[in-house]
Design an enzyme around this catalytic site. Structure first.
Site, PDB file in Angstrom:
ATOM      1  N   ASP A 237      -0.277   5.096   0.834  1.00  0.00           N
ATOM      2  CA  ASP A 237      -0.612   6.123   1.814  1.00  0.00           C
ATOM      3  C   ASP A 237      -0.662   5.560   3.228  1.00  0.00           C
ATOM      4  O   ASP A 237      -1.477   4.708   3.528  1.00  0.00           O
ATOM      5  CB  ASP A 237      -1.951   6.764   1.458  1.00  0.00           C
TER       6      ASP A 237
ATOM      7  N   ASP B  90       0.882  -1.160   0.000  1.00  0.00           N
ATOM      8  CA  ASP B  90       0.000   0.000   0.000  1.00  0.00           C
ATOM      9  C   ASP B  90       0.921   1.210   0.000  1.00  0.00           C
ATOM     10  O   ASP B  90       2.110   1.100   0.295  1.00  0.00           O
ATOM     11  CB  ASP B  90      -0.846  -0.038   1.285  1.00  0.00           C
TER      12      ASP B  90
HETATM   13  C1  XBP Z   1      -5.458   5.969   0.528  1.00  0.00           C
HETATM   14  C2  XBP Z   1      -6.618   6.681  -0.054  1.00  0.00           C
HETATM   15  C3  XBP Z   1      -6.383   7.737  -1.083  1.00  0.00           C
HETATM   16  C4  XBP Z   1      -5.718   8.960  -0.514  1.00  0.00           C
HETATM   17  C5  XBP Z   1      -5.925  10.189  -1.378  1.00  0.00           C
HETATM   18  O1  XBP Z   1      -4.874   5.194  -0.377  1.00  0.00           O
HETATM   19  O2  XBP Z   1      -7.717   6.390   0.328  1.00  0.00           O
HETATM   20  O3  XBP Z   1      -7.596   8.097  -1.606  1.00  0.00           O
HETATM   21  O4  XBP Z   1      -6.210   9.259   0.754  1.00  0.00           O
HETATM   22  O5  XBP Z   1      -5.497   9.959  -2.666  1.00  0.00           O
HETATM   23  P1  XBP Z   1      -4.069   3.834   0.005  1.00  0.00           P
HETATM   24  P2  XBP Z   1      -6.414  10.384  -3.912  1.00  0.00           P
HETATM   25  O6  XBP Z   1      -4.788   2.734  -0.626  1.00  0.00           O
HETATM   26  O7  XBP Z   1      -2.692   4.044  -0.563  1.00  0.00           O
HETATM   27  O8  XBP Z   1      -4.018   3.719   1.499  1.00  0.00           O
HETATM   28  O9  XBP Z   1      -6.943  11.753  -3.574  1.00  0.00           O
HETATM   29  O10 XBP Z   1      -5.508  10.374  -5.067  1.00  0.00           O
HETATM   30  O11 XBP Z   1      -7.514   9.382  -3.988  1.00  0.00           O
END
Ligand code: XBP
Length: 258
Positions: A12, A10
């Site tokens: 974020d 993952d």
């Molecule tokens: C986390 C998310 C993403 C980000 C924002 O992603 O939910 O939507 O918060 O990015 P991950 P965008 O699967 O890496 O934990 O605004 O580009 O959606």
């Protein structure tokens, strides 16, 4: 016993603390540019993180707490307006990454390099927009680092976002590997559910936004990947005498795959 062949990360909250330091201020900057008085505090953003996807998160916010919202005349509908806000937000996110404001979490660079040295393949399975992944990797590991990953599965490449399994299924399909030969890495309950639904054994690195979430389905829960001189904290699971997360521990977890 299943041999470890790939690590699926993952982004974020796992590779970097992007939510607090990157996405949230970028959203707020985009709202200000649009003349909106919306400002997401760290706490409010933590609540909104229940919703995966930036566009989806803005929509949920409008539905939950902006009953008097009036659509600016130049936009056909709310979807078009959210798309515009989100594009502006992505521009700011990329600027923050380029300014070095979004460093990798402890142990990430070391683990990625060790995997490459030992022939373990790398992949990404994230909800965020592909341009954000590129900006983060290029500005932390260098332009070449994009090629380190056999698959970068991201954003709208799949119909449903986490906790649906789609993005991990996409990554596994493009790796052409069964889940038993891979290990997933996540930081949220949504992400853990997405990964484990594919059969992926998954390691969780918690952060300030997620440490209270349910990680009972995780193979291992740790504070972060740690470093030789800055050991990780084990929250649940077995690590033997490991003091940081490395390929040897990854192999042990993978081989213990039921
Ligand atoms: C986390 C998310 C993403 C980000 C924002 O992603 O939910 O939507 O918060 O990015 P991950 P965008 O699967 O890496 O934990 O605004 O580009 O959606």
């Amino acid at each position: 016993m299943a041999a470890l062949k790939a690590l699926i990360f993952d982004v974020d909250g796992t590779l970097a603390e992007t939510e607090r330091d990157g996405h949230r201020p970028a959203f707020n900057q985009a709202f200000a540019d649009a003349g909106l008085d919306w400002q997401w505090s760290e706490e409010r953003y933590g609540e909104l993180l229940e919703v995966s996807g930036g566009k989806e998160r803005i929509l949920a916010f409008v539905q939950q707490s902006q009953p008097n919202f009036v659509l600016p005349v130049q936009f056909a509908d709310l979807t078009a307006f959210i798309k515009h806000l989100h594009a502006t937000k992505t521009t700011y996110y990329k600027q923050y990454a380029a300014a070095g404001k979004i460093p990798l979490r402890p142990g990430v660079e070391r683990l990625l390099n060790e995997a490459r040295e030992k022939g373990v393949r790398l992949a990404i399975a994230t909800t965020t927009t592909p341009a954000n992944v590129q900006a983060l990797l290029e500005n932390t590991l260098g332009t070449q680092s994009l090629d380190w990953f056999d698959v970068i599965a991201a954003g709208d490449m799949v119909p449903q976002k986490k906790p649906a399994p789609d993005i991990f299924e996409y990554a596994l399909a493009h790796l052409q590997l069964p889940p038993e030969n891979c290990l997933g890495f996540e930081d949220t309950n949504n992400g853990l559910r997405s990964a484990t639904q594919t059969g992926l054994k998954t390691v969780v690195t918690v952060n300030d936004y997620t440490r209270q979430q349910d990680f009972s389905q995780a193979a291992l829960v740790i504070s972060d990947f740690g470093e030789p001189n800055v050991p990780f904290k084990v929250i649940s699971g077995q690590v033997g005498d490991a003091r940081y997360f490395d390929i040897e521990l990854a192999r042990a977890l993978c081989e213990a795959y039921e």
